[in-house]
Design a protein around this motif. Structure first.
Motif: not given
Ligand SMILES: [Zn+2]
Length: 79
Positions: A13-17, A71-74
């Motif tokens: 989980f982190g900033p959506d880049l 943010y998004r889950f990868e």
């Protein structure tokens, strides 16, 4: 009787880049009166609004910055 099999997957989980991600936006709000400057993609724009607001309201000294960051889950490997 049905037997269920579960597989687990890790996610990061982190900033959506991604290029298609929503832009990071900021908005400055005066804590004294609650007025908010326009939403901007550059933090300096909110600072400029605060300076102008202070000139018009010399006793409005405190502000808060509202930041919207997507943010998004990868998905990672299956376990
Ligand atoms: Zn104000």
């Amino acid at each position: 009787m049905t037997r269920a099999v579960h597989r687990f997957r890790e996610y990061k989980f982190g900033p959506d880049l991604q290029p298609a991600a929503e832009p990071i936006t900021t908005a400055m709000q005066c804590k004294a009166c609650g007025l908010t400057g326009g939403t901007a993609e550059e933090p300096a724009d909110g600072s400029a609004w605060a300076v102008g607001h202070l000139k018009a309201n010399p006793d409005h000294l405190e502000y808060r910055e509202h930041i919207r960051r997507p943010y998004r889950f990868e998905a990672g490997a299956w376990q």
